[in-house]
Design a protein around this motif. Structure first.
Motif, PDB file in Angstrom:
ATOM      1  N   VAL A  79     -29.849  67.301   1.730  1.00 51.69           N
ATOM      2  CA  VAL A  79     -29.787  65.848   1.609  1.00 51.69           C
ATOM      3  C   VAL A  79     -31.178  65.250   1.804  1.00 51.69           C
ATOM      4  O   VAL A  79     -32.095  65.909   2.291  1.00 51.69           O
ATOM      5  CB  VAL A  79     -28.825  65.231   2.653  1.00 51.69           C
ATOM      6  N   SER A  80     -31.291  64.004   1.409  1.00 47.89           N
ATOM      7  CA  SER A  80     -32.474  63.203   1.720  1.00 47.89           C
ATOM      8  C   SER A  80     -32.014  62.098   2.652  1.00 47.89           C
ATOM      9  O   SER A  80     -31.001  61.441   2.400  1.00 47.89           O
ATOM     10  CB  SER A  80     -33.081  62.594   0.458  1.00 47.89           C
ATOM     11  N   THR A  81     -32.748  61.903   3.736  1.00 51.51           N
ATOM     12  CA  THR A  81     -32.423  60.878   4.724  1.00 51.51           C
ATOM     13  C   THR A  81     -33.564  59.885   4.790  1.00 51.51           C
ATOM     14  O   THR A  81     -34.727  60.286   4.891  1.00 51.51           O
ATOM     15  CB  THR A  81     -32.171  61.513   6.106  1.00 51.51           C
ATOM     16  N   LEU A  90     -34.065  49.466   4.213  1.00 50.24           N
ATOM     17  CA  LEU A  90     -32.822  50.201   3.963  1.00 50.24           C
ATOM     18  C   LEU A  90     -31.930  49.453   2.983  1.00 50.24           C
ATOM     19  O   LEU A  90     -31.303  50.073   2.108  1.00 50.24           O
ATOM     20  CB  LEU A  90     -32.079  50.444   5.273  1.00 50.24           C
ATOM     21  N   LEU A  91     -31.883  48.133   3.090  1.00 44.13           N
ATOM     22  CA  LEU A  91     -31.066  47.344   2.181  1.00 44.13           C
ATOM     23  C   LEU A  91     -31.548  47.473   0.743  1.00 44.13           C
ATOM     24  O   LEU A  91     -30.745  47.669  -0.179  1.00 44.13           O
ATOM     25  CB  LEU A  91     -31.085  45.877   2.623  1.00 44.13           C
ATOM     26  N   ARG A  92     -32.849  47.405   0.535  1.00 43.37           N
ATOM     27  CA  ARG A  92     -33.393  47.558  -0.819  1.00 43.37           C
ATOM     28  C   ARG A  92     -33.112  48.955  -1.370  1.00 43.37           C
ATOM     29  O   ARG A  92     -32.719  49.108  -2.523  1.00 43.37           O
ATOM     30  CB  ARG A  92     -34.900  47.277  -0.825  1.00 43.37           C
ATOM     31  N   ALA A  93     -33.309  49.969  -0.540  1.00 34.58           N
ATOM     32  CA  ALA A  93     -33.040  51.341  -0.986  1.00 34.58           C
ATOM     33  C   ALA A  93     -31.554  51.509  -1.320  1.00 34.58           C
ATOM     34  O   ALA A  93     -31.204  52.096  -2.351  1.00 34.58           O
ATOM     35  CB  ALA A  93     -33.479  52.347   0.075  1.00 34.58           C
ATOM     36  N   ALA A  94     -30.662  50.975  -0.472  1.00 37.45           N
ATOM     37  CA  ALA A  94     -29.226  51.082  -0.721  1.00 37.45           C
ATOM     38  C   ALA A  94     -28.851  50.374  -2.018  1.00 37.45           C
ATOM     39  O   ALA A  94     -28.042  50.881  -2.805  1.00 37.45           O
ATOM     40  CB  ALA A  94     -28.439  50.503   0.453  1.00 37.45           C
ATOM     41  N   VAL A 106     -24.116  55.515   4.702  1.00 41.61           N
ATOM     42  CA  VAL A 106     -24.766  54.353   5.292  1.00 41.61           C
ATOM     43  C   VAL A 106     -24.451  54.358   6.781  1.00 41.61           C
ATOM     44  O   VAL A 106     -23.282  54.341   7.174  1.00 41.61           O
ATOM     45  CB  VAL A 106     -24.252  53.045   4.645  1.00 41.61           C
ATOM     46  N   ALA A 107     -25.492  54.393   7.605  1.00 47.59           N
ATOM     47  CA  ALA A 107     -25.299  54.420   9.055  1.00 47.59           C
ATOM     48  C   ALA A 107     -26.342  53.531   9.718  1.00 47.59           C
ATOM     49  O   ALA A 107     -27.259  53.032   9.062  1.00 47.59           O
ATOM     50  CB  ALA A 107     -25.404  55.862   9.565  1.00 47.59           C
ATOM     51  N   PHE A 137     -23.066  65.602   5.295  1.00 48.93           N
ATOM     52  CA  PHE A 137     -23.120  64.457   4.384  1.00 48.93           C
ATOM     53  C   PHE A 137     -21.748  63.810   4.337  1.00 48.93           C
ATOM     54  O   PHE A 137     -20.761  64.443   3.984  1.00 48.93           O
ATOM     55  CB  PHE A 137     -23.557  64.926   2.998  1.00 48.93           C
ATOM     56  N   GLN A 138     -21.687  62.534   4.723  1.00 49.11           N
ATOM     57  CA  GLN A 138     -20.428  61.796   4.777  1.00 49.11           C
ATOM     58  C   GLN A 138     -20.608  60.462   4.045  1.00 49.11           C
ATOM     59  O   GLN A 138     -20.774  59.420   4.658  1.00 49.11           O
ATOM     60  CB  GLN A 138     -20.058  61.557   6.245  1.00 49.11           C
TER      61      GLN A 138
END
Length: 152
Positions: A79-81, A90-94, A106-107, A137-138
């Motif tokens: 995975v990539s974290t 984080l919002l822009r990436a999401a 998303v955590a 990965f969840q």
């Protein structure tokens, strides 16, 4: 040796609930309704669930016809974290990962997706630095996944 077949979804199990065994599954396996796998002790287990149901989540339980309960755990995978103290990063990436229909975990303080060098480059271009790692990965179950699948 008789192979057990798990056919019943139990949903989220209490952390201290006794179980007959644990199935450590990748997200790909948890999205399938029919497959064969092995427990840590080498015992082969078959899973036959209704088609079209929600993906299994870590902490869910499955049972066989005799009532034996087995716990689902998320296997570690590539995975990539993306971690950041800045919620806007984080919002822009999401947002951009979502536009590509990328399964996304998303955590609090991080996002996680299946490792992909193209997505990593995109995230870098947004000012974040993805870390390639091996971790459970969840991903989110999605807005249309049978009314949602919630855990406390």
């Amino acid at each position: 040796m008789v192979m057990h077949t798990l056919t019943q979804r139990i949903g989220a199990l209490a952390p201290d609930q006794p179980v007959a065994g644990t199935l450590v599954l990748t997200i790909e396996q948890r999205e399938r309704s029919r497959f064969r796998t092995e427990l840590a002790n080498g015992e082969t287990i078959g899973v036959i669930l209704e088609r079209g149901g929600p993906a299994l989540r870590a902490g869910d339980g499955l049972a066989n016809d005799a009532g034996a309960v087995y716990r689902i755990e998320a296997a570690s995978e590539s995975v990539s974290t993306v971690r950041s103290d800045d919620p806007l990063v984080l919002l822009r990436a999401a947002y951009h990962l979502g536009n590509r229909h990328t399964p996304l975990e998303v955590a609090d303080g991080y996002l996680r997706y299946r490792h992909d060098h193209v997505l990593d480059a995109m995230v870098r271009g947004l000012g974040a630095e993805p870390l390639h790692e091996t971790a459970p990965f969840q991903p989110e179950s999605g807005a249309y996944a049978g009314g949602g699948h919630h855990h406390g």
